[in-house]
Structures are given as C-alpha cells and as structure tokens.
Scaffold this motif. Structure first.
Motif, short mmCIF file in Angstrom:
data_model
loop_
_atom_site.label_atom_id
_atom_site.label_comp_id
_atom_site.label_asym_id
_atom_site.label_seq_id
_atom_site.Cartn_x
_atom_site.Cartn_y
_atom_site.Cartn_z
N ILE A 66 -2.91 12.75 -10.21
CA ILE A 66 -4.26 12.45 -9.78
C ILE A 66 -4.47 13.06 -8.39
CG2 ILE A 66 -3.63 10.25 -8.72
CD1 ILE A 66 -6.30 9.13 -9.65
N VAL A 67 -5.67 13.54 -8.15
CA VAL A 67 -5.97 14.20 -6.88
C VAL A 67 -6.89 13.29 -6.06
CG1 VAL A 67 -6.98 16.21 -5.75
CG2 VAL A 67 -5.75 16.48 -7.93
N ILE A 68 -6.37 12.78 -4.95
CA ILE A 68 -7.14 11.97 -4.01
C ILE A 68 -6.77 12.42 -2.60
CG2 ILE A 68 -7.37 9.95 -5.51
CD1 ILE A 68 -5.03 8.68 -4.07
N PRO A 69 -7.54 12.05 -1.59
CA PRO A 69 -7.22 12.46 -0.20
C PRO A 69 -5.98 11.75 0.33
CG PRO A 69 -9.55 11.86 -0.41
CD PRO A 69 -8.86 11.39 -1.66
N TRP A 70 -4.81 12.27 -0.05
CA TRP A 70 -3.57 11.60 0.35
C TRP A 70 -3.42 11.52 1.87
CZ3 TRP A 70 -1.30 9.22 -3.54
CH2 TRP A 70 -1.46 9.73 -4.83
N GLY A 71 -3.69 12.62 2.52
CA GLY A 71 -3.49 12.67 3.98
C GLY A 71 -4.32 11.63 4.70
N GLU A 72 -5.62 11.53 4.36
CA GLU A 72 -6.49 10.56 5.02
C GLU A 72 -6.02 9.12 4.78
OE1 GLU A 72 -7.35 13.08 3.31
OE2 GLU A 72 -8.97 14.22 4.28
N VAL A 124 -4.73 6.20 7.51
CA VAL A 124 -5.24 4.83 7.60
C VAL A 124 -4.09 3.83 7.63
CG1 VAL A 124 -6.57 3.05 6.40
CG2 VAL A 124 -7.44 5.38 6.51
N ILE A 125 -3.09 4.03 6.77
CA ILE A 125 -1.95 3.11 6.74
C ILE A 125 -1.16 3.18 8.04
CG2 ILE A 125 0.22 2.59 5.55
CD1 ILE A 125 -1.08 3.51 2.96
N VAL A 126 -0.98 4.39 8.57
CA VAL A 126 -0.24 4.54 9.83
C VAL A 126 -0.98 3.83 10.96
CG1 VAL A 126 0.50 6.20 11.58
CG2 VAL A 126 0.91 6.66 9.16
N LEU A 127 -2.30 3.97 11.00
CA LEU A 127 -3.08 3.27 12.04
C LEU A 127 -2.96 1.75 11.89
CD1 LEU A 127 -6.34 5.45 12.15
CD2 LEU A 127 -4.49 5.35 13.85
N LEU A 128 -2.91 1.29 10.64
CA LEU A 128 -2.75 -0.14 10.41
C LEU A 128 -1.37 -0.61 10.89
CD1 LEU A 128 -4.38 -2.47 9.25
CD2 LEU A 128 -3.32 -2.05 7.03
N VAL A 129 -0.34 0.24 10.68
CA VAL A 129 1.00 -0.08 11.20
C VAL A 129 0.96 -0.17 12.72
CG1 VAL A 129 3.36 0.78 11.46
CG2 VAL A 129 2.21 0.92 9.23
N VAL A 136 -11.87 -3.22 7.83
CA VAL A 136 -12.15 -1.80 8.06
C VAL A 136 -11.11 -0.93 7.37
CG1 VAL A 136 -12.27 -0.01 9.83
CG2 VAL A 136 -13.39 -2.22 10.22
N ALA A 137 -9.84 -1.31 7.49
CA ALA A 137 -8.78 -0.53 6.84
C ALA A 137 -8.95 -0.53 5.33
CB ALA A 137 -7.41 -1.10 7.23
N LEU A 138 -9.25 -1.67 4.74
CA LEU A 138 -9.46 -1.75 3.30
C LEU A 138 -10.66 -0.91 2.88
CD1 LEU A 138 -8.78 -2.98 0.55
CD2 LEU A 138 -10.22 -4.95 1.16
N SER A 139 -11.73 -0.95 3.67
CA SER A 139 -12.93 -0.16 3.35
C SER A 139 -12.61 1.33 3.35
CB SER A 139 -14.04 -0.47 4.35
OG SER A 139 -14.39 -1.83 4.32
N GLN A 181 0.83 -1.21 0.00
CA GLN A 181 0.00 0.00 0.00
C GLN A 181 0.87 1.26 0.00
OE1 GLN A 181 -2.37 -0.61 3.47
NE2 GLN A 181 -3.59 -2.26 2.55
N ALA A 182 1.90 1.27 0.83
CA ALA A 182 2.79 2.44 0.88
C ALA A 182 3.50 2.65 -0.44
CB ALA A 182 3.81 2.26 2.02
N LEU A 183 3.95 1.53 -1.06
CA LEU A 183 4.63 1.64 -2.36
C LEU A 183 3.68 2.13 -3.43
CD1 LEU A 183 7.16 1.09 -4.05
CD2 LEU A 183 6.33 -1.25 -4.39
N ALA A 184 2.43 1.64 -3.44
CA ALA A 184 1.46 2.08 -4.45
C ALA A 184 1.14 3.57 -4.31
CB ALA A 184 0.18 1.25 -4.31
N LEU A 185 0.94 4.03 -3.07
CA LEU A 185 0.67 5.46 -2.87
C LEU A 185 1.87 6.31 -3.32
CD1 LEU A 185 -1.20 5.60 0.55
CD2 LEU A 185 -2.13 5.88 -1.74
N THR A 186 3.08 5.82 -3.05
CA THR A 186 4.28 6.58 -3.44
C THR A 186 4.38 6.69 -4.97
OG1 THR A 186 5.45 5.80 -1.46
CG2 THR A 186 6.79 6.67 -3.26
#
Length: 423
Positions: free
Chosen positions: A41-47, A51-56, A86-89, A28-33
């Motif tokens: 593309i404009v998506i809510p990067w911060g949010e 989510v990924i940090v919480l999953l970590v 939940v994280a995937l959703s 997930q981190a690699l894909a976002l990078t």
C-alpha cells in the motif's frame, strides 16, 4: 517514580497519560512496520513517521516535566490531551481521514477529559474532536482503494460513522461528566464525614480528660478555700489583704461551681433539653460570668435587634463556647475588647473585636484545629478552646468565623439560630 508529585490526583493522571502515550506510540510504530513490510500500500510513510517522532519528543518532555516540583494544573493536562488529538488528526489525515477505521480513537481523549477534568473542558474537547472528524470528512489523503462501484453506499457508510461518532461524543460527555460530578460530591461528603468523626473522637477524648481533671481538682480547690478562709481571719485588720483574699475566694468559688456544673451536665447536655431564654438575657448572663472570670479586662458592649426579643436555647456547652471566644479575644487584646450583638427573628450575630496584632497566616489557616495555639511562649494556651467552641457552635447549627480587620486587630464572628417569639 515521580515521587514528588504522586500525592496529587491530577499529577497521577498525567503519569497515567504519559504511560498510555508510550503504549500508543509503540502500537503506532508496530502498525506502520507491519503495513510497510506485509501490505502493498502506498501512503505518506515519511510524514507519518515524522508525526510519531514528534509525539515521542513531546512524551520525553512530559517525562522531564513530571520530575519537576510544581503542581500539574487542569489547563496543562488539557493541553497534553490536545497534543494527542493533533497527532491523531495528522496520522488520520495521511491515512484516509474519516474512512480510516481508527477514527473512533477520538473518543479516548474525550473520555479521559470527561473523567478527570471539570465539565467545561469536556465540552471544549467534544467540540474540538467533532470539528476534527468533520474536517477529515472532506480534507484527507485517501487510501488506495477503489470504491467507484459502490460510491453512494460508501458515502452513506462514512456519513453514518460520523453521525455515530457525534452521538457517542455527546452521550459520553454528558454521562461521564454527570458521573464524575457525582463521584466528586460523594468524595466531598465522605471527607466531611471523616472530619466530623475525627472531631467527635477528639471531643469525646477531651470530655473524658475534663471529667477526670474535674475530679482531681476538687480536693485542691477545697484546700485552697479553707486556707483562704484562715488567712482572712488571721489578717482581719489589713484592708488591702482582705480585698485580695476576697477576690481569691471568689475565684475559687467560681472554679468549684464550674466543676460542679461540668460533672452534673457531662454526658447528657443536648440541644433539645435546654431551656429557652431571651437572647439579650442569655448574653448578659455570659458577660456577667466573664466579668467575674476576667475582672481586669476592659470591654464595651452594644446590642440591639427586633422586638419582641427572640429566644435562644440556653445550654452550658454553648455558654462555655462563647466564654472561650471572649477569653481568646481578651488574651489577644492590648487595651479593650469591643463586643456587639444584633438579632433578627431567626439569627443572632455576635461579634468580638480585639485591638491586638491580628491573626498570622498560620493562625488563619489552622484556627479551630485541636491543640493548635497561636499564643506566645509563656502564655496559657492548650489549643482546645477555639476547637471546642467551633465544634459546639456548629453542633447547635451556628458558625464561627475569624478574620483580620483593616484598622488592626481581629474579629470573631458568631452566627447562631434563634427561636422566634410567638406573638
């Protein structure tokens, strides 16, 4: 790693889930990078990063938990999978919802649940994933694509994806649950077969030792019988001494008879070769023999059942097994042993109740194991009587059950199949 929990299958599965989640976080981190630096593309990067940090953080807590000694439960493993759902959703919500091609990743936690957990958890997970997918059909932050020229076709495409997911979910839940159940049944059967093979090996070993002991004991018993006879002649005027010597000779004679039967019947005593005997006569013979072996034991006997009295297969192994159980009760009893028997046309219920201290927790758990004895130091006990009794009675289609009584003491319950008398 995680040595304390590695013996439990559910704990191993949690370790695997921990490692799989590490891989998912890295991907997930690699894909976002890659998307951030190479795709405009404009998506809510911060949010999404939150989510990924919480999953970590959750996975770090899982790593700590895996070093604890308490066992992993099914509900805990299921909650761990729900965290991934939940994280995937959340990630899908911020990146196109049901239009995101990674929506099919919902099948991964469902498959893991079906393969690892009981079927109830599988269907709950199926309902949850279908519900999440259905919500993401309508509620999500869309990706910046223009589908205005093909709006109807795109809607049909998304609906088809949803339908395919629902069908895949139901099929996976149904098929994998059946497959897992089949594997568990096979494992139980294999465990029973291994246990039975081990028990048979122990019985063969004990039989070999018993045959050797019977040969070795023959000469000492003959010598004791001769000496007892000489003593009886030398002290003919001493009445009390004569009575004691008579008891001694009876005991020696019984031992020699038992050894003779043991050697005569060893190796070819089978259920189908015994003679049939009315069950009351069969039990009376055993009790008469027991009175000879243990003349000092006080007991009461009550019997009753249907008429005509059904028959049972008379067999030396079966008789000896019941004698072993009676001897155990006599050793545990302080005053009296209460014996009860009742029968129907097909089943014999035989109970032996002692008034001793009852069974300890260890004895309740290990009763029937070879070479385990609950007798106190100084008492005779090799831990094979109950083991052989249980093995032989089960071989004849019966069962042995031991339990403590509320009023004190323990009860040994024997159930044996009978041969109905033809009218």
């Amino acid at each position: 790693m995680f040595r304390e929990l590695s013996k439990l299958p559910i704990s191993k599965n949690l370790q695997r889930l921990f490692l799989l989640r590490n891989i998912a976080i890295a991907v997930q981190a690699l894909a976002l990078t890659i998307m951030y630096w190479s795709i405009d593309i404009v998506i809510p990067w911060g949010e999404m990063i939150v989510v990924i940090v919480l999953l970590v953080l959750v996975n770090f807590l899982t790593w700590i938990r895996l070093h604890q000694k308490w066992p992993v439960t099914n509900i805990e493993f299921f909650l761990q999978l729900l965290v991934d759902v939940v994280a995937l959703s959340c990630l899908l919500y911020f990146s196109g919802g049901s239009t995101n091609p990674f929506i099919s990743l919902y099948l991964l936690p469902l498959t893991i649940t079906a393969a690892v957990l009981p079927w109830r958890y599988t269907w709950v997970m199926a309902i949850i994933t279908i519900a999440c997918y259905s919500v993401l059909l309508f509620i999500y932050i869309p990706l910046p694509h223009n589908h205005e020229n093909h709006l109807i076709e795109f809607a049909l495409h998304v609906s088809g994806m949803w339908l395919a997911f629902v069908l895949s979910t139901v099929i996976i839940a149904w098929f994998v649950v059946l497959m897992s159940s089949s594997i568990r049944d096979r494992d139980r059967d294999l465990a029973k077969a291994r246990e039975q093979a081990l028990r048979n090996e122990q019985i063969i070993a004990l039989g070999t030792l018993a045959a050797g002991a019977a040969h070795e004991l023959g000469t000492p018993l003959s010598t004791m019988a001769v000496i007892a006879g000489e003593l009886q002649k030398d002290y003919a005027q001493d009445t009390e001494f004569q009575n004691n010597v008579r008891i001694l000779k009876d005991q020696i004679g019984h031992c020699k008879q038992t050894l003779t039967h043991l050697l005569a019947k060893a190796g070819h005593a089978r259920t189908e070769q015994g003679s049939e005997l009315p069950v009351d006569e069969f039990l009376n013979q055993i009790l008469d023999k027991w009175k000879l072996i243990r003349p000092s034991v006080e007991f009461t006997y009550h019997s009753g059942g249907v008429q005509p009295i059904p028959k049972i297969m008379e067999n030396q192994l079966l008789s000896q097994s019941i004698l072993n159980l009676l001897n155990n009760a006599a050793d545990a009893s302080s005053k009296c042993v209460d014996i009860k028997s009742s029968w129907t046309t097909q089943i014999l219920h035989f109970e032996i109740v002692d008034d001793g201290e009852g069974l300890s927790a260890e004895a309740m758990e290990r009763a029937g194991e070879a070479f385990f004895s609950s007798k106190k130091p100084g008492q005779q006990g090799f831990g094979i009587g109950l083991f052989l009794a249980n093995a032989n009675i089960e071989r004849f289609g019966g069962s042995v059950r031991l339990f403590n009584l509320e009023q004190g003491g323990a009860c040994t319950q024997v159930i044996l199949p009978l041969i109905a008398t033809r009218s």
